[in-house]
Design a protein around this motif. Structure first.
Motif, mmCIF file in Angstrom:
data_model
loop_
_atom_site.group_PDB
_atom_site.id
_atom_site.type_symbol
_atom_site.label_atom_id
_atom_site.label_comp_id
_atom_site.label_asym_id
_atom_site.label_seq_id
_atom_site.Cartn_x
_atom_site.Cartn_y
_atom_site.Cartn_z
ATOM 1 N N ILE A 101 -55.569 7.200 67.419
ATOM 2 C CA ILE A 101 -54.503 6.259 67.076
ATOM 3 C C ILE A 101 -53.302 7.001 66.509
ATOM 4 N N LEU A 102 -53.565 7.964 65.602
ATOM 5 C CA LEU A 102 -52.471 8.715 64.989
ATOM 6 C C LEU A 102 -51.765 9.596 66.008
ATOM 7 N N GLU A 103 -52.491 10.073 66.997
ATOM 8 C CA GLU A 103 -51.865 10.897 68.036
ATOM 9 C C GLU A 103 -50.791 10.098 68.766
ATOM 10 N N ILE A 104 -51.147 8.872 69.160
ATOM 11 C CA ILE A 104 -50.162 8.011 69.828
ATOM 12 C C ILE A 104 -49.035 7.666 68.866
ATOM 13 N N PHE A 105 -49.359 7.445 67.596
ATOM 14 C CA PHE A 105 -48.363 7.129 66.560
ATOM 15 C C PHE A 105 -47.293 8.218 66.511
ATOM 16 N N PHE A 106 -47.694 9.478 66.405
ATOM 17 C CA PHE A 106 -46.726 10.565 66.262
ATOM 18 C C PHE A 106 -45.991 10.840 67.569
ATOM 19 N N ARG A 107 -46.633 10.654 68.702
ATOM 20 C CA ARG A 107 -45.932 10.858 69.972
ATOM 21 C C ARG A 107 -44.752 9.907 70.095
ATOM 22 N N HIS A 108 -45.005 8.658 69.835
ATOM 23 C CA HIS A 108 -43.935 7.669 69.968
ATOM 24 C C HIS A 108 -42.923 7.798 68.838
ATOM 25 N N LEU A 109 -43.360 8.259 67.678
ATOM 26 C CA LEU A 109 -42.440 8.483 66.576
ATOM 27 C C LEU A 109 -41.394 9.517 66.957
ATOM 28 N N GLU A 130 -41.128 2.641 58.463
ATOM 29 C CA GLU A 130 -40.830 3.376 57.229
ATOM 30 C C GLU A 130 -40.805 4.892 57.471
ATOM 31 N N PHE A 131 -41.758 5.375 58.206
ATOM 32 C CA PHE A 131 -41.808 6.804 58.512
ATOM 33 C C PHE A 131 -40.624 7.183 59.405
ATOM 34 N N LEU A 132 -40.286 6.293 60.357
ATOM 35 C CA LEU A 132 -39.193 6.582 61.285
ATOM 36 C C LEU A 132 -37.858 6.693 60.546
ATOM 37 N N ASP A 133 -37.634 5.832 59.576
ATOM 38 C CA ASP A 133 -36.367 5.837 58.857
ATOM 39 C C ASP A 133 -36.131 7.153 58.143
ATOM 40 N N ILE A 134 -37.158 7.650 57.467
ATOM 41 C CA ILE A 134 -36.961 8.886 56.706
ATOM 42 C C ILE A 134 -36.928 10.102 57.630
ATOM 43 N N LEU A 135 -37.630 10.015 58.741
ATOM 44 C CA LEU A 135 -37.641 11.142 59.672
ATOM 45 C C LEU A 135 -36.301 11.292 60.374
ATOM 46 N N VAL A 136 -35.633 10.168 60.655
ATOM 47 C CA VAL A 136 -34.332 10.210 61.323
ATOM 48 C C VAL A 136 -33.321 10.946 60.455
ATOM 49 N N VAL A 137 -33.410 10.719 59.142
ATOM 50 C CA VAL A 137 -32.471 11.401 58.245
ATOM 51 C C VAL A 137 -32.638 12.903 58.326
ATOM 52 N N PHE A 138 -33.867 13.361 58.308
ATOM 53 C CA PHE A 138 -34.111 14.800 58.329
ATOM 54 C C PHE A 138 -33.815 15.405 59.696
ATOM 55 N N MET A 139 -34.045 14.675 60.761
ATOM 56 C CA MET A 139 -33.880 15.238 62.095
ATOM 57 C C MET A 139 -32.442 15.144 62.577
ATOM 58 N N LYS A 140 -31.718 14.083 62.172
ATOM 59 C CA LYS A 140 -30.384 13.877 62.723
ATOM 60 C C LYS A 140 -29.308 13.654 61.662
ATOM 61 N N GLY A 141 -29.734 13.612 60.414
ATOM 62 C CA GLY A 141 -28.774 13.302 59.369
ATOM 63 C C GLY A 141 -27.830 14.448 59.051
ATOM 64 N N SER A 142 -26.724 14.108 58.395
ATOM 65 C CA SER A 142 -25.745 15.103 57.978
ATOM 66 C C SER A 142 -26.219 15.751 56.678
ATOM 67 N N PRO A 143 -25.578 16.865 56.257
ATOM 68 C CA PRO A 143 -25.958 17.465 54.965
ATOM 69 C C PRO A 143 -25.847 16.474 53.821
ATOM 70 N N GLU A 144 -24.827 15.587 53.891
ATOM 71 C CA GLU A 144 -24.692 14.606 52.825
ATOM 72 C C GLU A 144 -25.881 13.650 52.808
#
Length: 1478
Positions: free
Chosen positions: A697-705, A773-787
């Motif tokens: 289940i977690l494998e599919i979770f992270f793939r789609h994440l 919830e996981f997607l929101d914080i991951l987007v910041v780290f992967m695509k967010g600006s330094p600010e």
């Protein structure tokens, strides 16, 4: 033979034990005549050897060999012997002798023949004229195999003959060539002794040897008279000429023509059986094994049978003699009965052979002339055609014989020709040959009884002897009435007593025992195979033994390392409940301990009390418990929402009940609901959500994440199961627990960083993270600006959520980052970092920071934050797939070295490995503060500033090969020279024993085995001898300082030792394989062959059974020592392996001292001289003397006790020993010593590199406790000493010894790479370099780059002190130090980015590292050696050779070597690598 009187029985001892030379024998015995020697020597006083044992046969006709020298004529020049035997001698048996010759005369003739000649002894070296049996032969090849060969070994020849056509091969006679009764008394003194019983009987004697010689003289004379004057006329029907006296110039030697003529004519007269009768003419029945009684003894079944049931008494032997006297022999013609032709006792493995075919081969072996040549030589008429041979022979026989000789009568051989010409009497040729031989024997014998000049007999005695017949002898010996025998026992005339019942035929006689082929190896195959398997298993036995030793050593080491921990573990496990956890189908259950902890926490531990899982129960949560209702009621299922379930198996229902009760009390205490249900165990297992299902289940979770974050096509997110829609919905609705979130980050659930990040992401506060919830914080780290990233960090650590970040919260943030480096900074250091960062940003007066303040503090690090990401491992089996997706969006990091314009180049930094993100370094961090404040901004570059012409792959490979040869030319030359010598001695011995050795027959017997065993024996002797030189440490240390070091790589002595050892053991295995082949072949070879190969071991005494294989392996000195050598080698090699040495150095130390036994066995192994004289000492003597001298030098030092002046226990298990420097102890930086400590109860020496510099007054070592010896050493120096250093245990020192690291000063630029405890040689080098530079010493070395690779700087803080000392004294900037901490995450995610920022800040403000306190630059991850070496070429373009010295784990030194090889492809500076592994 005449019976000796009783008073003669004591006379033989003194005579036969004394010399029998012609001059001395008479005086010694006071006899009136000269005693005749047993061996036939000195009969002829002019030619002493004539007629003696070993004398060559004397040809009457020139030899007829294929090459005129020794090669016998064979097919196709001459007919097949078996075909010729069938064609010429096969016929009907039962035809009586034409002149009534008796069987007694036939066998007496054979006895005469054995008395004067014996040529059956095989020659050496063994040569074979094997008889090929025609396919389908009814006797020898009834199965029509077509590959049957009867062995025939050529007879012994005179080695002085067979060298040229004028000196062809002549056979030798193995008995005396005189009628001297040698068949009775033997042909040597020892044979005579063997035939005497010395107690009673025909040949026993009393104390008077004179009487024995009287009897012997009379017996020989009577024997001569019967042979020449009674038997010979009856055989030839021709009386020999009158005796005229001794003729000393007449050569009486036996001729080969006589051997064949007499032997073969006798064979035509042998009947198929022999009668037995008593004195009253009663012909008795004889017993036969497996057959009814018969009227006669069957010849084929009774010849050479030692235990004959019909001849068990003297009376039965007498009956046999009487029967032969009355029996008429076969007709004197060409026909030979089947008993001889088909069923004669065979040689070797064959129980039967063809007597006629063997005689034909014997004639060819002798080089006998053709029938026509022999007729011409004896002055007889030569037949004009085949029909003129004998009119009595069947024309069909003549035609068949002629066809075999291609109708060429001149090719007809002597033996078949003589048989074909005979009928009733020997033919003219045979008669002439036999008569000529007996006349020469008589007239040429000085001891002939009729020679009155020899003083043997008077004329009266001669007359008495002439009147004695064989009948008189038989009557006297067997006490028979004279009337029971005819006057001439060699001929039976009509009217003579006791006529035979009838002429014997094969009818009524038992059939001949059929041919059997004896398998010498029969019954030995299982034992041989078991022996070989056992020998092959010796390494496995040694491996098993080493495993046992390593196991106990490991236990001892663990006991030493885990003292004091058991009580802690027992306390931790005291409140736990033991059970077995069921992980899922097709997996075995594992033992666990369950603890119910405060704060609604359920903890799962393994057997080692390591926390496997923590389940946090929420307030008012319903706990669902399912119990099994069958199969012992031992299973329960604890349903855990949003996680995988816990399935427990207990030993009994009572234990399960006790746990359930504890769980009830736990739920009541913490206000948790508990619902209990029951079902079958099978249904319970099916209802459980296992860890496997959760991982999928977690494998599919992270793939789609990641597919959503990185905008990856859903098709590239990985392969989904068939019911993908349902699985995806289930995965996207699942939520991650804190433990699963921590695992995805590669961290521990209790880490501060995990708590802060999880709390920030868990917006609904339910203790779990949803997909969104996981997607929101991951987007910041992967695509967010330094600010965005700085605001996220600010929010994470704003613990009181007041919109400000206090100093305490800032401190907490930094502490969460430090956790990943094993808390490498203390609280005080961390507080200092926080204060300096606030002060540098101008916030020293603020207690709280706004987000704007926090972002301003990070203003110089936008680039770092831009590339900062959250390093997520993923869950389940999809981790690799997720890492692959993740890598597609990460740039590569590079290394750099800066060059300051206008100044001498020097390095400024090294980056992390290529697996990270781009090099961190904003404009504000590219300036280094410190002593040299006026340093301009360095230029950053990752490739050459000057463009080089790009070359093709082939050119790069050639350049790499060229550099490799240049770097290892000494090694290559030495290995090539040593290998050439080894191959040379192998080829020399292999060629010698295979093709050029003195002929013994061994090469023809086992060519492959002898080449392999002899060649490898020479190579192994050379290798095992000169391997000693590689262990002469004192000699090597001395020689490496001489000019020889330019030609011989003395630093590679240990590697060369290992290489020689591996090559030698491979050759030893091949040597053993060669001997296995040899043993098998020797076990199936006849004794006649073995007697030629091993004349000092075997004697061809008539036995045809060779020794069994186990005799060669375990009952001979070479075999037994060879087995022991294999055992010793197996033990030494297994215990010397790298894997075992790391686990039990003591085992390696003790077993390697078996080399003394090894060399002793090697000396004994070759001393037996089975095949060659001992040669091992030729190789061994010189190296042994040199090695012995070197050991004496070491022993002279080992006896001196060294006092320890300081002992200090450092972190990471390092023990620092400082001890007195012995008088006259001179060494160089980078050298090593061996120490022993008798306080440990052992004398074993261990090698360690000196960390002191040559100019220091004391010696120092830094020893890391990794094994039992070093751990116990640390213990004995840990106790406090009241009397200063006098109370420390003393050491024994051996050394110093040189190694490659001491060559650092021979390069203008040197790179030192140390990993782990491998930094010890560089500590001495760095101190030595700075000391010499401070004195102004002239050195070739102008710059040293020291790369220190360590897991954490706390492991080797003592080295940091040394580096700090170097930095303080390095006023000329000779040393550039770079420290790599590998424990930190190699991928630069948020945590390592912040650590990097702090490190650069600390370096900028205080000019020292945050982690080490040194001015040296600290890096995170592993060093990128190839980019670093490329940068060095630009920093030092004028340097053509750069020395690289590495010491550490094999993985690190291999990476350095690979980088050197890659850089050396370029046509620029040459990197020469010297390394040492530990």
């Amino acid at each position: 033979m005449l019976r000796a009187r009783p008073e003669t029985l004591m006379l033989l001892g003194a005579l036969l034990t004394g010399p029998l030379d012609p001059a001395g024998s008479q005086d010694a015995l006071s006899l009136p005549w000269e005693v005749q020697r047993y061996d036939g020597w000195f009969n002829n006083l002019r030619h002493h050897e004539r007629g003696a044992v070993g004398c060559r046969l004397q040809r009457r006709v020139p030899a007829n060999y294929a090459d005129g020298v020794y090669q016998a004529l064979q097919e196709p020049q001459l007919p097949n012997p078996r075909r010729l035997s069938d064609a010429a001698t096969r016929g009907i048996a039962g035809l009586p002798s034409l002149h009534n010759r008796t069987v007694l005369g036939v066998f007496f003739g054979y006895h005469l023949l054995s008395d004067v000649v014996s040529v059956e002894t095989p020659g050496c070296p063994a040569e074979f004229l094997n008889i090929r049996i025609p396919p389908g032969d009814p006797v020898f090849d009834p199965d029509q195999r077509g590959d049957v060969v009867l062995p025939f070994q050529r007879s012994r020849w005179d080695p002085k003959t067979g060298r040229s056509p004028s000196n062809p091969r002549d056979l030798t006679n193995q008995v005396t060539g005189w009628l001297d009764g040698s068949a009775i008394y033997g042909s040597s003194h020892s044979w005579s002794d063997a035939l005497r019983s010395f107690s009673g009987g025909q040949l026993a004697s009393g104390p008077d040897p004179e009487l024995f010689q009287h009897a012997r003289k009379r017996v020989i004379a009577t024997y001569q008279n019967i042979a020449v004057y009674e038997w010979l006329p009856s055989f030839l029907r021709n009386t020999p000429p009158e005796y005229t006296g001794y003729r000393p110039f007449l050569d009486p030697s036996i001729s080969p023509e006589f051997v064949v003529a007499s032997e073969q004519f006798f064979s035509t007269m042998v009947p198929p059986g022999v009668y037995m009768r008593n004195a009253s003419c009663h012909f008795r029945k004889v017993l036969n094994k497996g057959f009814q009684s018969s009227q006669a003894l069957r010849v084929c079944n009774n010849y050479w049978i030692r235990e004959n049931p019909n001849l068990n008494s003297t009376q039965e032997v007498n009956e046999l003699l009487l029967g032969m006297a009355s029996q008429i022999s076969e007709l004197e013609d060409r026909i030979v009965v089947e008993d001889l032709r088909d069923y004669w006792p065979g040689p070797g493995k064959f129980s039967r052979t063809d007597y006629v075919a063997s005689s034909i081969q014997r004639g060819r072996d002798m080089g006998l002339p053709s029938y026509s040549q022999a007729l011409l030589a004896f002055g007889l008429d030569i037949p004009r055609n085949w029909s003129d041979l004998n009119p009595n022979v069947d024309p069909q026989v003549l035609e068949a014989t002629a066809a075999l000789y291609n109708q060429d009568l001149s090719q007809l051989e002597l033996l078949p020709g003589g048989l074909l010409e005979s009928h009733g009497d020997p033919g003219p040729l045979f008669s002439a040959i036999v008569l000529d031989q007996f006349v020469r024997l008589r007239d040429g014998d000085r001891y002939w009884f009729e020679n009155t000049r020899n003083g043997l007999f008077s004329k009266k005695e001669i007359e008495e002897i002439r009147n004695t017949t064989l009948r008189d002898v038989l009557v006297a010996v067997i006490n028979v009435d004279p009337g029971a025998l005819q006057p001439n026992v060699f001929v039976w005339h009509r009217g003579a007593p006791c006529p035979q019942p009838k002429q014997l035929t094969t009818n009524g006689l038992p059939p001949c025992a059929p041919l059997t082929v004896l398998d010498f190896f029969e019954g030995s195959s299982p034992g041989f195979a078991i022996t070989i398997i056992a020998l092959c298993c010796l390494p496995l036995v040694s491996l098993l033994l080493s495993g046992v030793v390593a196991y106990f050593q490991g236990r001892e080491r663990k006991k030493l390392q885990k003292k004091g921990k058991e009580s802690v573990k027992k306390e931790a496990a005291k409140d736990g409940v033991p059970a077995m956890e069921w992980p899922g189908p097709k997996e075995s259950s594992s033992p666990i301990i369950i603890q119910l902890l405060p704060d609604r926490c359920l903890q799962v531990l393994n057997r080692r009390l390591t926390v496997l899982r923590v389940v946090q129960l929420q307030p008012l949560q319903q706990v669902n418990l399912i119990l099994s209702s069958n199969r012992g009621c031992r299973t329960l299922l604890l349903k855990i929402p949003k996680e995988y379930d816990l399935v427990l198996l207990f030993s009994s229902e009572e234990e399960r009940g006790a746990f359930v009760q504890q769980l009830r009390d736990f739920c009541v205490r913490w206000a948790l609901g508990l619902h209990v249900a029951e079902m079958s165990e099978k249904e319970l297992f099916r209802k459980a959500v296992t860890k496997q299902q959760r991982e999928r289940i977690l494998e599919i979770f992270f793939r789609h994440l990641f597919a959503q974050v990185l905008d990856i096509n859903q098709a590239n997110a990985g392969t989904l199961p068939l019911d993908s829609c349902q699985k995806v919905r289930e995965a996207l609705t699942c939520e991650l627990s804190r433990a699963e979130f921590a695992e995805s980050l590669g961290l521990k659930p209790q880490d501060t960083f995990v708590e802060a990040m999880f709390s920030l992401a868990d917006k609904d506060g339910n203790g779990y993270l949803s997909f969104r919830e996981f997607l929101d914080i991951l987007v910041v780290f992967m695509k967010g600006s330094p600010e965005d990233k700085s605001r996220l960090m600010f929010t994470m650590y704003d613990l009181d959520e007041n919109g400000f970040l206090s100093k305490d919260e800032f401190f907490t943030m930094m502490r969460s980052f430090i956790e990943i480096s094993n808390n490498c900074l203390s609280k005080a250091q961390l507080a200092e970092v926080v204060e300096s960062m606030f002060r540098e940003s101008g916030f020293q007066d603020k207690e709280e920071l706004t987000w704007e303040d926090f972002h301003f503090m990070l203003r110089d690090h936008d680039s770092e934050l831009r590339f900062t990401q959250l390093c997520v491992k993923g869950g389940g089996g999809g981790g690799e797939c997720i890492r692959d997706i993740f890598k597609q969006n990460i740039s590569c990091r590079v290394s750099f070295i800066t060059r300051t314009p206008g100044e001498r180049s020097h390095p400024q930094g090294l980056g992390p490995p290529a697996s990270g993100v781009p090099e961190l370094g904003g404009p504000g961090l590219k300036k280094r503060f410190g002593k040299k404040a006026a340093v301009s901004v360095p230029r950053l570059y990752t490739e050459a500033l000057q463009e080089k012409m790009q070359r093709g792959l082939l050119a790069q490979r050639l350049q790499q090969y060229k550099r490799f040869v240049e770097n290892y030319r000494r090694h290559i030359v030495c290995v090539a020279v040593f290998s050439a010598i080894s191959v040379g001695v192998f080829a020399d011995r292999a060629y010698y024993y295979g093709f050029a050795s003195p002929p013994s027959g061994i090469a023809q017997t086992t060519l492959v085995g002898i080449i392999l065993s002899r060649g490898t024996a020479a190579s192994v002797s050379f290798m095992f001898s000169y391997i000693l030189l590689t262990m002469c440490r004192n000699l090597i240390t001395f020689l490496r300082e001489t000019f020889l070091n330019r030609y011989v790589p003395f630093d590679a002595a240990v590697d060369f030792h290992r290489w020689i050892a591996m090559a030698a053991v491979v050759l030893a295995i091949l040597h053993s394989a060669g001997h296995v082949v040899n043993v098998y072949i020797f076990s199936v070879s006849p004794l006649s062959l073995l007697a030629c190969i091993f004349p000092n071991v075997f004697v061809n005494d008539g036995s045809k059974l060779p020794q069994k294989f186990y005799w060669w392996f375990f009952q001979t000195v070479p075999g037994m020592t060879g087995v022991l050598l294999l055992l010793v080698l197996a033990i030494m090699y297994v215990f010397a392996s790298h894997h075992f040495r790391r686990r039990s150095f003591r085992g390696f130390w003790l077993t390697h001292h078996l080399y003394i036994l090894l060399y002793a066995l090697l000396i004994i192994h070759g001393s037996y001289a089975l095949i060659q004289l001992p040669t091992f000492h030729i190789y061994f003597l010189v190296p042994a003397i040199i090695y012995g001298g070197d050991k004496l030098v070491s022993l002279s030092r080992k006896k001196v006790e060294i006092s320890v002046v300081k002992a200090e226990l450092l972190p990471s298990g390092v023990t620092h020993l400082q001890f007195q420097r012995p008088q006259g102890f001179e060494y160089k930086s980078g050298q090593w010593v061996r120490i022993a400590c008798l306080a440990l109860g052992t004398t074993e020496y261990h090698p360690f590199t000196l960390t002191s510099a040559p100019h220091e007054d004391t010696l120092s070592l830094h020893i890391r406790a990794v094994g039992p010896w070093t751990t116990r050493l640390r213990e004995i120096y840990s106790a406090p000493r009241g009397n200063g250093y006098a109370g420390y245990p003393k050491l024994y020192l051996d050394g110093p010894f040189g190694e490659g690291h001491q060559e650092w000063h021979k390069f203008e630029v040197s790179v030192l790479v140390g990993g782990g405890i491998g930094v010890t040689p560089f500590a001495s080098i760095l101190k030595d370099l700075v000391f010499k530079s401070s004195l102004g010493s002239q050195m070739l070395c102008k710059k040293i780059y020291f790369i220190w690779v360590t897991r954490t700087q706390r492991q080797f803080e003592w080295l940091a002190d040394i580096i700090r000392e170097v930095e303080e004294n390095d006023h000329q900037d000779l040393v550039s130090v770079h420290i790599y901490i590998t424990q930190l995450a190699e991928k630069f995610d948020l945590r390592t980015t912040m650590l990097y920022i702090c490190e650069r800040h600390f370096q900028k403000v205080l000019n020292r590292s945050l982690f080490t306190g040194l001015r040296s630059i600290t890096h995170f991850g592993r060093p990128p050696f190839e980019p670093f070496f490329n940068s060095l070429q630009e920093v030092h373009p004028q340097v053509r050779k750069i020395g690289v010295f590495s010491c550490g784990p094999p993985g690190m030194t291999k990476n350095v070597e690979k980088a050197c090889q890659l850089v050396n492809r370029q046509d620029r500076a040459h990197f020469m690598h010297h390394y040492e592994n530990f």
